[in-house]
Scaffold this motif. Structure first.
Motif, PDB file in Angstrom:
ATOM      1  N   UNK A 255       0.835  -1.213   0.000  1.00 23.80           N
ATOM      2  CA  UNK A 255       0.000   0.000   0.000  1.00 23.80           C
ATOM      3  C   UNK A 255       0.863   1.253   0.000  1.00 23.80           C
ATOM      4  N   UNK A 256       1.922   1.265   0.817  1.00 24.10           N
ATOM      5  CA  UNK A 256       2.788   2.443   0.890  1.00 24.10           C
ATOM      6  C   UNK A 256       3.504   2.681  -0.435  1.00 24.10           C
ATOM      7  N   UNK A 257       4.045   1.594  -1.024  1.00 22.69           N
ATOM      8  CA  UNK A 257       4.749   1.736  -2.304  1.00 22.69           C
ATOM      9  C   UNK A 257       3.760   2.176  -3.394  1.00 22.69           C
ATOM     10  N   UNK A 258       2.588   1.590  -3.430  1.00 28.04           N
ATOM     11  CA  UNK A 258       1.584   1.940  -4.448  1.00 28.04           C
ATOM     12  C   UNK A 258       1.161   3.400  -4.323  1.00 28.04           C
ATOM     13  N   UNK A 259       0.978   3.846  -3.072  1.00 35.19           N
ATOM     14  CA  UNK A 259       0.583   5.255  -2.853  1.00 35.19           C
ATOM     15  C   UNK A 259       1.656   6.190  -3.385  1.00 35.19           C
ATOM     16  N   UNK A 260       2.938   5.848  -3.124  1.00 35.35           N
ATOM     17  CA  UNK A 260       4.043   6.681  -3.612  1.00 35.35           C
ATOM     18  C   UNK A 260       4.074   6.706  -5.134  1.00 35.35           C
TER      19      UNK A 260
ATOM     20  N   UNK B  79      10.210  -1.866  -1.099  1.00 32.66           N
ATOM     21  CA  UNK B  79      10.059  -2.725  -2.280  1.00 32.66           C
ATOM     22  C   UNK B  79      10.752  -4.078  -2.101  1.00 32.66           C
ATOM     23  N   UNK B  80      12.033  -4.116  -1.677  1.00 29.56           N
ATOM     24  CA  UNK B  80      12.662  -5.442  -1.492  1.00 29.56           C
ATOM     25  C   UNK B  80      11.932  -6.300  -0.458  1.00 29.56           C
ATOM     26  N   UNK B  81      11.376  -5.638   0.574  1.00 29.87           N
ATOM     27  CA  UNK B  81      10.672  -6.400   1.604  1.00 29.87           C
ATOM     28  C   UNK B  81       9.420  -7.067   1.043  1.00 29.87           C
ATOM     29  N   UNK B  82       8.785  -6.422   0.065  1.00 25.31           N
ATOM     30  CA  UNK B  82       7.617  -7.027  -0.581  1.00 25.31           C
ATOM     31  C   UNK B  82       8.014  -8.316  -1.308  1.00 25.31           C
ATOM     32  N   UNK B  83       9.156  -8.281  -1.969  1.00 23.74           N
ATOM     33  CA  UNK B  83       9.597  -9.471  -2.704  1.00 23.74           C
ATOM     34  C   UNK B  83      10.106 -10.564  -1.749  1.00 23.74           C
ATOM     35  N   UNK B  84      10.576 -10.150  -0.570  1.00 21.67           N
ATOM     36  CA  UNK B  84      10.949 -11.152   0.436  1.00 21.67           C
ATOM     37  C   UNK B  84       9.727 -11.958   0.858  1.00 21.67           C
TER      38      UNK B  84
END
Length: 607
Positions: free
Chosen positions: A27-32, A95-100
């Motif tokens: 959500x945070x990455x998408x908002x940005x 972003x990297x944490x999402x892929x983790x």
């Protein structure tokens, strides 16, 4: 149904927490992306949709395609419309944490982080270099450390799972072990009941005469047979069954069915019986082996797993008694036996405290004079509800639970006190006490005997300890040393049931004993069976040649007594003279004893 363990943390709770954090990060990455980009903002709606789909999908190929799509979208946006450098250390750090979360333990997060930084390098102005370097270090460090931490956590988790699996697996046969069996029973106890649609049955398997394989071929070959047997069980083409090795040659099969568990378990048992009878190949030779099977359903045990295990154990014993190589169901005819067995096991621990144990004494008679000059102390349990319980019903239970140790101490102390009482009345009778294998090996028998003699002030020559050949075979050197120590006190040591175990002669020459007791099985038919007669003669001659006293057990008629007298046996005990009796009745036998000639039977003994 799989074996379960108790974990410190609930896996479902962990997954729920990771999912929440993943949703927040996406959500945070998408908002940005949607607010910071101007030209291509509408395309960034694809990002959260693809990330969520990649996270919740189980198909690995779809995960990869969707992840590559979002990765390509981030790279394209960063190249065509690069954002402020501060975004790298703020929103993009997630972003990297999402892929983790999507690919835990993989290099995806590091690759994504480095790729994004590489895209931004051409767009960094000279004045932004320090800020970019700082953001890059922070961005890369988090990606690397998070990836490394996840990788090692996964590796540790796999190692823990491997250890957990090993702890639940029998080392020799690679089927589940007793620990796994107990855990599965605990799981079943939580879900079983009248309202449960799933029904359970338990099969207990025991290899018939397996000891003969170990004795004749050695334990290594016996282990190979167990491995082959377990492999045949594991290859069974049935669903919803678990296989366990509970002890040496005892296996259990736990099965479940929603329709007719009784029919299903009978079908499985019959198949096992047939499949396991074909030849086993050991050391270039073939051997056949049969099994006995006991079956019990959980419903018949009223959903109590302890009673369930007891039921199937009783069923297996009945299968053995029926001639082996058979299947025995636990049914209504065995319910009374189960209730009695359960009550015995539950109340045994309080028997001494409640004064329910008693010693009966069977006379030992000199064959030449027919005079009583000894006694064997035999334990009885006077239960208020079940009446007098013979030792063969509760001694085995006591040995398994090691309650035999306090019971054995009580027997020795009581026998010494009784022998002292008779001695004070003018009857110096040597009292013999059977010592359990468990007590002999796991209790300080020398200290127990010493204390009993000291407390009772009994002459040590009036006490005899009887051990079985099974006890001797457990730890030969320890038994030999203990017997040496006991004889220094002045007591006598006897081998009980002599001739039953196969290796008794190997240790007889070094075992410090005074008495050989001929097992009842040889006495039963010694007058009608020439081989038994010759065995009795051999044991008597062997004992005398080694300077031992020879006692015959189980003498019930005059023919047997005459044969023993003819062969020179020293003493006997059995129903011919008297059953085991309470102390006051034994005293009456002592008071009325007379020198009586041994009657010659009408028909001479065969031999």
């Amino acid at each position: 149904m799989k074996s379960t363990t108790t974990a410190n943390n609930n896996p479902d709770q962990k997954h729920f927490l990771v999912t929440i954090l993943f949703l927040i990060a996406v959500s945070a990455v998408s908002y940005t992306l949607l607010t910071e980009h101007q030209t291509f903002a509408r395309y960034y709606f694809i990002y959260p949709l693809c990330m969520l789909a990649a996270y919740f999908m189980s198909n690995i190929w779809f995960k990869r395609v969707l992840s590559v799509t979002t990765f390509g979208l981030l790279l394209a946006g960063s190249y065509l419309e690069p954002l402020n450098i501060s975004v790298l250390s703020q929103a993009f750090i997630l972003v990297p944490l999402c892929y983790i979360a999507i690919f835990p333990g993989s290099l995806w997060p590091i690759f994504v982080a480095l790729s994004i930084l590489g895209i931004y390098v051409p767009h960094v102005a000279g004045a932004q270099v320090p800020e970019f370097v700082e953001a890059s270090i922070e961005f890369s460090a988090i990606a690397i450390f998070a990836t490394g931490g996840t990788f090692y956590k996964q590796k540790l988790g796999k190692q823990v799972e491997r250890y957990r699996k090993d702890s639940l697996t029998d080392f020799l046969t690679q089927v589940s072990n007793r620990k796994a069996f107990k855990q599965d029973l605990e799981s079943i106890a939580k879900i079983a009941g009248e309202t449960s649609k799933t029904k359970f049955a338990l099969l207990l398997l025991d290899l018939d005469d397996f000891k003969q394989i170990n004795d004749s071929l050695g334990h290594q070959q016996g282990d190979l047979l167990l491995i082959q047997f377990a492999k045949r069980l594991s290859n069974l083409d049935f669903n919803r069954i678990n296989i366990y090795r509970l002890s040496g040659d005892e296996f259990a099969v736990l099965l479940q069915d929603k329709y007719d568990v009784n029919f299903y378990s009978q079908q499985v048992a019959t198949y096992i019986l047939e499949a396991c009878q074909s030849a086993y190949h050991l050391d270039k030779r073939s051997y056949t082996m049969t099994i006995s099977v006991g079956i019990a359903s959980l419903d018949d045990a009223l959903y109590d797993t302890d009673i369930w295990c007891r039921n199937v154990d009783i069923a297996l014993k009945r299968a053995k008694q029926a001639g082996k190589n058979s299947i025995q169901w636990f049914d209504e005819n065995l319910i009374g036996e189960t209730v009695r067995s359960y009550q015995i096991e539950r109340e045994l621990s309080d028997a001494i405290e409640k004064g329910q144990l008693a010693l009966y004494y069977q006379p030992k008679v000199d064959i030449k004079t027919n005079l009583v000059h000894g006694a064997e102390a035999l334990i009885r349990w006077k239960h208020p509800d079940l009446g007098i319980i013979p030792p063969d019903e509760f001694v085995g239970v006591a040995e398994r639970s090691q309650q035999i140790i306090p019971i054995g101490r009580w027997v020795i102390e009581t026998a010494c006190q009784q022998a002292k009482a008779w001695d004070q009345l003018g009857h110096p009778i040597c009292v013999a006490v059977n010592v359990s294998t468990v007590q002999f090996l796991y209790d300080d028998i020398f200290h127990v005997v010493t204390k009993a003699l000291r407390d009772s002030q009994l002459n040590p020559q009036l006490l005899q300890l009887e051990i079985t050949e099974t006890t001797l075979m457990q730890q030969p050197q320890r038994v030999v040393d203990a017997c040496h120590d006991l004889r220094t006190l002045g007591i006598r040591v006897a081998i009980d049931d002599f001739g039953v175990a196969y290796s008794s002669l190997n240790y007889l020459k070094q075992l410090p004993i005074d008495v050989l007791k001929i097992d009842k099985s040889f006495i039963d038919e010694c007058c009608s069976n020439h081989n038994d007669h010759m065995l009795v003669r051999t044991i008597i001659q062997l004992g005398h040649n080694m300077g031992k006293v020879v006692t015959a057990e189980g003498v019930v008629n005059d023919e047997q007594l005459y044969l023993l007298a003819t062969e020179g046996c020293d003493e006997y005990q059995g129903y011919l003279y008297s059953r085991p009796v309470p102390p006051y009745e034994f005293m009456a036998l002592l008071s009325s004893r007379k020198d009586v000639a041994i009657p010659r039977p009408q028909v001479a003994a065969h031999g």
